[in-house]
Scaffold this motif. Structure first.
Motif, PDB file in Angstrom:
ATOM      1  N   ARG A  12      38.878  39.613  26.451  1.00 53.61           N
ATOM      2  CA  ARG A  12      40.135  40.370  26.560  1.00 53.61           C
ATOM      3  C   ARG A  12      40.443  41.090  25.257  1.00 53.61           C
ATOM      4  O   ARG A  12      40.879  42.248  25.257  1.00 53.61           O
ATOM      5  CB  ARG A  12      41.282  39.429  26.931  1.00 53.61           C
ATOM      6  N   CYS A  75      47.648  36.828  30.202  1.00 56.25           N
ATOM      7  CA  CYS A  75      46.740  37.009  31.346  1.00 56.25           C
ATOM      8  C   CYS A  75      46.204  35.669  31.823  1.00 56.25           C
ATOM      9  O   CYS A  75      46.088  34.724  31.043  1.00 56.25           O
ATOM     10  CB  CYS A  75      45.550  37.898  30.974  1.00 56.25           C
ATOM     11  N   THR A 111      43.383  38.711  38.499  1.00 52.55           N
ATOM     12  CA  THR A 111      43.941  38.464  37.162  1.00 52.55           C
ATOM     13  C   THR A 111      45.430  38.769  37.155  1.00 52.55           C
ATOM     14  O   THR A 111      45.850  39.872  37.520  1.00 52.55           O
ATOM     15  CB  THR A 111      43.247  39.314  36.091  1.00 52.55           C
ATOM     16  N   HIS A 113      48.943  39.327  35.103  1.00 49.79           N
ATOM     17  CA  HIS A 113      49.328  39.924  33.825  1.00 49.79           C
ATOM     18  C   HIS A 113      50.839  39.817  33.635  1.00 49.79           C
ATOM     19  O   HIS A 113      51.601  39.959  34.600  1.00 49.79           O
ATOM     20  CB  HIS A 113      48.971  41.409  33.776  1.00 49.79           C
ATOM     21  N   ILE A 184      41.316  41.583  31.723  1.00 42.58           N
ATOM     22  CA  ILE A 184      42.570  42.293  31.487  1.00 42.58           C
ATOM     23  C   ILE A 184      42.437  43.711  32.016  1.00 42.58           C
ATOM     24  O   ILE A 184      41.589  44.479  31.566  1.00 42.58           O
ATOM     25  CB  ILE A 184      42.966  42.275  29.995  1.00 42.58           C
TER      26      ILE A 184
END
Length: 212
Positions: A12, A75, A111, A113, A184
């Protein structure tokens, strides 16, 4: 404006650096298992978004004194396959079992966030969401899988694979955002930044590197 990545993931960090940011890295000590236990009926997207928010909030409180006007990005990733959401494997045996199950098939890398904007040390604005990318897995031979497991890489990542590392040899293709598979999603982070009143171009520490 100081950007803080609430994750120790080198992948990331590499994505953000390649995209022109130079974030401070702060790891949170969130008890993920305890949080997951509170949401037994949640979807994969809901789970990873909840964990991302918890990590970002924990880190925001940790750094508020030194960086009272920071942006914190959190994340969390899971692989959704066969109706099950899985994170990092517990050991090599579990990683092997997962690869045997997903080889030659597809799964969804999801993912979550969270972007938090601090003002004078307090969380002022929050934007959250998740991104999903479909991954088509190859079929490594037994010898290849044994060699891959021996590197330790599969034990450190959700779904027991990477796209940008050694695991990339065993990914046949993806449908969706590749940066999301790495951990990410830049397109989603850009939208979340807009949600807290910031454009990524305001955060560039330098001009993004260009190749070719």
């Amino acid at each position: 404006m100081r950007v803080v990545l609430a994750s120790a993931s080198p992948a990331r960090l590499a994505v953000l650096r390649a995209a022109g940011l130079d974030p401070l890295v702060e790891r949170s000590d969130v008890d993920e298992d305890a949080l997951l236990a509170t949401m037994p009926e949640a979807t994969t997207g809901e789970l990873v978004t909840m964990l991302a928010g918890a990590k970002a909030t924990t880190v925001a409180r940790q750094i508020a004194g030194d960086h009272p006007d920071a942006l914190v990005i959190g994340c969390d990733s899971m692989l959704h396959i066969d109706g099950t959401s899985v994170g990092k494997p517990a050991d090599a045996a579990e990683a092997r079992q997962r690869w045997k199950a997903m080889a030659g098939r597809t799964g969804e890398l999801v993912t979550g966030h969270a972007v938090l904007r601090l003002a004078e040390g307090e969380i002022d604005r929050v934007a959250e969401g998740h991104a999903t990318t479909t991954v088509r897995f190859g079929e490594p031979t037994d010898a290849e899988l044994t060699a891959y497991l021996a590197t330790g890489e599969p034990l450190a990542v959700a779904g027991a694979f990477t796209l940008d590392g050694l695991g990339g040899w065993f990914v046949e293709g993806i449908h969706g955002d590749p940066s999301n598979v790495i951990g990410i999603s830049l397109p989603l982070v850009r939208r979340l930044l807009a949600g807290v009143g910031v454009s990524p171009v305001q955060l560039w520490a330098r001009e993004p590197q260009r190749t070719g």
